[in-house]
Write an enzyme that holds these catalytic residues in place. Structure first.
Site, PDB file in Angstrom:
ATOM      1  N   ARG A  69     -19.999  40.548 -31.987  1.00 37.54           N
ATOM      2  CA  ARG A  69     -20.900  41.204 -31.027  1.00 37.54           C
ATOM      3  C   ARG A  69     -22.308  40.596 -31.049  1.00 37.54           C
ATOM      4  NH1 ARG A  69     -19.520  42.645 -27.192  1.00 37.54           N
ATOM      5  NH2 ARG A  69     -21.244  41.474 -26.337  1.00 37.54           N
ATOM      6  N   ASP A 101     -53.100  32.738  -7.265  1.00 30.87           N
ATOM      7  CA  ASP A 101     -52.539  34.040  -7.613  1.00 30.87           C
ATOM      8  C   ASP A 101     -52.287  34.880  -6.374  1.00 30.87           C
ATOM      9  OD1 ASP A 101     -51.723  36.117  -9.312  1.00 30.87           O
ATOM     10  OD2 ASP A 101     -53.713  37.045  -9.188  1.00 30.87           O
ATOM     11  N   GLU A 132     -57.289  30.853 -13.010  1.00 30.16           N
ATOM     12  CA  GLU A 132     -56.613  31.696 -12.024  1.00 30.16           C
ATOM     13  C   GLU A 132     -57.545  31.899 -10.834  1.00 30.16           C
ATOM     14  OE1 GLU A 132     -54.474  35.451 -13.499  1.00 30.16           O
ATOM     15  OE2 GLU A 132     -56.099  36.262 -12.259  1.00 30.16           O
ATOM     16  N   LYS A 189     -58.916  34.010 -16.587  1.00 26.40           N
ATOM     17  CA  LYS A 189     -58.625  34.999 -15.547  1.00 26.40           C
ATOM     18  C   LYS A 189     -59.911  35.643 -15.044  1.00 26.40           C
ATOM     19  CE  LYS A 189     -54.005  35.889 -17.273  1.00 26.40           C
ATOM     20  NZ  LYS A 189     -52.954  36.888 -17.488  1.00 26.40           N
ATOM     21  N   LYS A 247     -43.899  36.853 -20.013  1.00 28.49           N
ATOM     22  CA  LYS A 247     -43.176  38.129 -19.872  1.00 28.49           C
ATOM     23  C   LYS A 247     -41.784  38.023 -20.476  1.00 28.49           C
ATOM     24  CE  LYS A 247     -45.915  39.420 -15.858  1.00 28.49           C
ATOM     25  NZ  LYS A 247     -45.973  39.774 -14.426  1.00 28.49           N
TER      26      LYS A 247
END
Lengths: 281, 281, 281, 281, 281, 281
Positions: free
Chosen positions: D98, D216, D195, D165, D133
């Site tokens: 598994r 962006d 950005e 940013k 992410k």
């Protein structure tokens, strides 16, 4: 006391093995904000050891628990006496109880047994010391409990003292050669001990200028003779087969140290309880 | 047997605490390439447990050690019987000896004590089980030793079963409500046990459909009545104050399980030795 | 909720892999003492899970961050609703943002998907449960998210339940023998489940007194028949190929549990944002 | 491929959470010496990733397992094709199945989804890249799976690139000042990205000599204009709201990179199975 | 500054190796509640680095220690200047002293040596950078100290930049092919550097569009020619055999970076002291 | 040699900090199956230390690397002499090179510097010993290198010896009281040393029966007088401000030990290289 970082690590491992996915019962029953009080009590006569470890158990789970000792390590407690009182979240008290008690019961067990040995040799020059026959993972704590009980520690591990045994001697040829090699290799801090089985070996170890001479499984008479031979030029340790029955007579032979493996490998856990009661704000 | 990764981690910690800066004596005395043989023997009658842990101790130090068991965990040994023979570098045998024995002596001690309890209840329907009163850090190994000794395990920790105690019941209001909450929260895998002190509580637990009912410190007569009330619709566990003297009469009340904290918290280490002899090529 | 020690360890690993040598941009731009405020918001409809993990992310970086939840795990949020507000050093807020959101987005994704399944079986007796098809390293958190979403957990791992599959049965010879072996080996806490593929196997599992019977990839009609055969003497679990389209009809066959691997292995992360604004003292 | 030490550590954690006290069912059913064969197969069309991780799962449990890949990472498999065959102790095959599949299913899921995006932009100059992410704890593996699927990686964490940013710019005052600070702080190895949300910002970033300019959430027309402005003097990355529907038109604007969070945070696990059969010697 | 979690881990390891069974002397002499003050002073001229690491050493032992810096990292101190004052338990001050100083002395040594190099190249366009020749386990801290001293960092490890050496080129056939492979494999964040030994190789690296060209052990004249050839289309790094004697003339050749292994592998620890005085309440 | 488990852990940390996401250059250039040979050579005269650590670096990456030492720790090497030859996968050789050399260069640097001090005191009774001024995390290895260079070790940490300093004495009131407390607390294995600044303190330490007396920053004449006073009844250690210029005259005062912090905190790394060449099968 072992350093605090080590204690925290041992406590963390102990909590992890008990908690894993969490205290499912308590989470299902007890509201997160319910307050509680806990009282740890002795349920038999004992010498206390490990109280700070118990404090760390609760602190690891929840920094807001208040932990108030009524006694400190080394105190002798009667049955029923309060060891410590706690307050804070009821959940934390319930979740930490067993692990905290497991530590204090075991360590107080070691301290209590040590104290029995220490009491038996009172008035002689002998000091009770432990061995490396400790519980894997708990050596530093158990050796601390021995000190709490009035004993002293033998070496902490293979690294902080030279202990020359028959195998070593057989390989290098003689006690003299073995001690010489140890002396050349040793750190400034390390003492050298030789294990002996006969009076002849005691004499060789003495001539080789060993710091400590271990009398391994000798008879009372042999021990007396060994002490007479050594005359204080080295420290003398009795070892092997020592128990509560024979420890006094061994002490009376004049040895400096008596090492007892059973202090750590066979101490019975003493009985302690923790009563927890919810407290509404 | 706990999983091999856990065993390796416990062994590593145990070696680290004993070795730290190394086995200074052995390094000063024994040439790195000298071969050796080791023989581990029982020095008293015992049930063996933990042999694979001993193997891992030597394997962690040196993958070239050959470790040949003469017995396996669960075997009953007489005094003097050989447990295992080892061969390889003499240094490794000397360095690993104490840690390996510390494990086997403790685990065999647990297995041997468990077996004494198991023998005493033979012919009844009662099964001996352990508790969470285990040595911090060694729970999985000690619970394994209980199984080796013929006992079974109670829950492994706070996470794999619901055990509803008086505090929980007091907080939620009733046994019925407590079991209901547990049932709603429980994983498909988790059983629910209720701790009871009176026959009335046994009845409530039964009506609430608890899977297991613990009889906490009840008299023999109360236990018999409880068993009669439950009639097999739940499992019944006797708990509290159980020892070698009273375990048989408790078993004869008809309970399914008898839990004994002393199996793990107060087992005496059994006596084993390891003789090491150098071997020239 | 998994225990706090485990959460801290998972959070630490997650921060380490993101931070390594530090948040170089923020360190070059943002003065160490500049204050900041953060607002975490839902950017779509979702069921919240993992908020305490987010709190731990910031706490691990900086104990002075104030973290004020506006909701708690299990709440249903509309798009645009505020989840939590934070204040403290702007540097910490910027550095912790991504890791915190990664946890909450994934766990809320699992909770949200679970809730969709749970809603679909409302009014039947079926409970939605998860499987061991979880993200390596995050099992305890994902199983928690399933509970938050209204599901229950199947076993947590290979250790807390017996699940007898075709391979096991083939090796020992029969379902009866397999269940018997499991019963003898099992801890008091462990249930026994048997995987079945035919009605005949269901009957054998029932006779062997399995606690749970899994119906593996059966048709709706077979499931109905199995439920009729079992008659409540064991719990019945439907497993294999279950999705949002067929879960309702399966639930209507009368099974007790429906296990869905996709709850954890294929849940889509939900969308959350964190707005950070500097705050001058 | 992430370094082998990291893979081993992730595998160890994954096994520990599944195994804890061991695979109780398998231990109760399968003799320790029974041999077995395993065949891992694709149950749907997929791009393979993570095969070496699966090998490490079995190796961690048992060094004697033979693992023979029939394919390698990056291969496209049809439903039913064999991925790898294994032989060795049946116990190990059953216990590791598994966890091994959990890794390969997730990583192949990431690779397969990446490949779908990569195919859609074929013939343009755009490269598909991932984001931060990722699943906490699995970033290195998931980023590897993106490469296997034909994508490239964006920065690995906060440490290996400057990504400036709006918050950073607001704090230091201007894009020019922000890039200047980054340049002075940066290691020789680190690139600097800015950005931008408007064409004006793109121009400022270009003048400040940013290495990469992120567009962006711009419209297709804005992106085209930005590409025209930049004229190859910096790399241009499109970011925000990218999916399988719009990725092609974005690629046709002439951007160099398109970053897609969903590659890692929302990839569906692909379906693989492992059939295990006992083998008598 | 490396991330705080890494610093805490390094500090923990350092304390563990010094403390093990505890600071036995201090425990035997100093009452647990005795207060103390500590003053850390420079005993020679130095550039300070690592002060926050020292703070963490004491914080790890005891959260109640107050640590008040009088200077911050990067400050130039004269002999006798106070670096920081501490107050709290005398035991903690005594126990943490050596480990704290070990960190600050080494890191300030690196910063101080770096500053000497940086001062020597003032007025040229050259930047002093470090290498991977760092102390195992302390790379992030040592690279931080280089920045504190006014240098910049070369790559952090094998993972955050492509550095193509002669072996790599020999294997793939040409610089052009090597850079091409790197470009296809590289993350968006990673730069590509080529090590060159001749002007011909510099030209090839330039045509292959390397981001950075390393001049390995070239003569001053070769370096000047290389800079003339490159004309700013790539960054140029001088490497090999650089010391305080030759660094200025190398800088005057017009290279962008000069890498110096000795910054970290051979910096002399600077001299700092900590005076501790008991304080009665 | 520190125990093998510790070495493996230090090596693992060192590789992790260098490798993280992998050796990207080598992976992009060198085929996985290409063979290679490596030759480690001395590039200056040196005393070798740490060869087994280098072996562990490669073994941790790849168990199939063959590592053949041409010398062993403690050997004196001329410039150009071969230290060891390696063969196996070219990738592994390239990836492990820097970390392996970092260890051997530093440890050989410590051994080489130690040997210079040892040579200078030849013919006197003085032994060169180290201090606790070691690199955080590498103490055991650096103390090993001191032994390799012909020095001996002072205590390993705060735990394995009592070293009573002025602060301790001030707190307990007198040297006599301090030594008495240490004696009562000490393990059987631990020696007691007293730091003295005047002849008067030397006398007090001698009367208190300290095992070792440290002469802290005394003049040559004071040291001679101290040695005369002690007359061999305790070991005498010179400490403070010792360097290659004054060590001989200090040794001639008759002290037993001379401790030198610079052995570990300021040893220059010696120069070693590793040449790697691909090998076709």
């Amino acid at each position: 006391m072992p350093n605090i970082l080590l204690i925290k690590e041992i406590v963390k491992k102990a909590l992890e093995e008990d908690l894993a996915g969490g205290d499912v019962t308590t989470e299902a029953m007890i509201p997160p904000d319910l307050g509680g009080q806990g009282v740890i009590k002795a349920r038999e006569e004992l010498f206390l050891a490990g109280l700070e470890v118990a404090r760390e158990v609760f602190a690891a789970l929840d920094p807001d628990i208040s932990f108030r000792p009524e006694h400190e390590d080394g105190d002798e407690l009667k049955e029923g006496e309060v060891v410590a009182t706690l307050s804070g979240r009821a959940r934390t008290l319930l979740t930490g109880e067993r692990v905290a008690l497991n530590f204090v019961q075991r360590l107080s067990g070691v301290a209590t047994l040590t104290r029995r040995f220490v009491n038996l040799v009172q008035g002689t020059k002998a000091t009770i010391v432990d061995t490396r026959k400790t519980t894997p993972g708990l050596r530093a704590l158990e050796k601390y409990a021995v000190r709490v009980g009035g004993g002293q520690n033998h070496r902490h591990g293979l690294y902080d003292m030279y202990l020359i045994k028959d195998n070593h001697i057989a390989t290098v040829g003689s006690i003299k050669e073995a001690v010489g090699r140890a002396r050349r290799a040793a750190s400034l801090a390390a003492k050298i001990e030789v294990e002996t089985k006969t009076l002849q070996e005691v004499k060789e170890a003495l001539e080789a200028e060993a710091d400590v001479i271990m009398l391994d499984n000798m008879s009372l008479q042999e021990m007396e003779e060994a002490v007479a031979v050594v005359k204080g030029w080295a420290l003398v340790e009795a070892s092997g087969g020592i128990n509560l029955e024979n420890v006094r007579s061994i002490a009376e032979t004049g040895v400096d140290f008596i090492s007892v493996g059973g202090l750590t490998h066979s101490a019975r856990a003493v009985d302690l309880s923790m009563d927890i009661t919810p407290v509404e704000d």
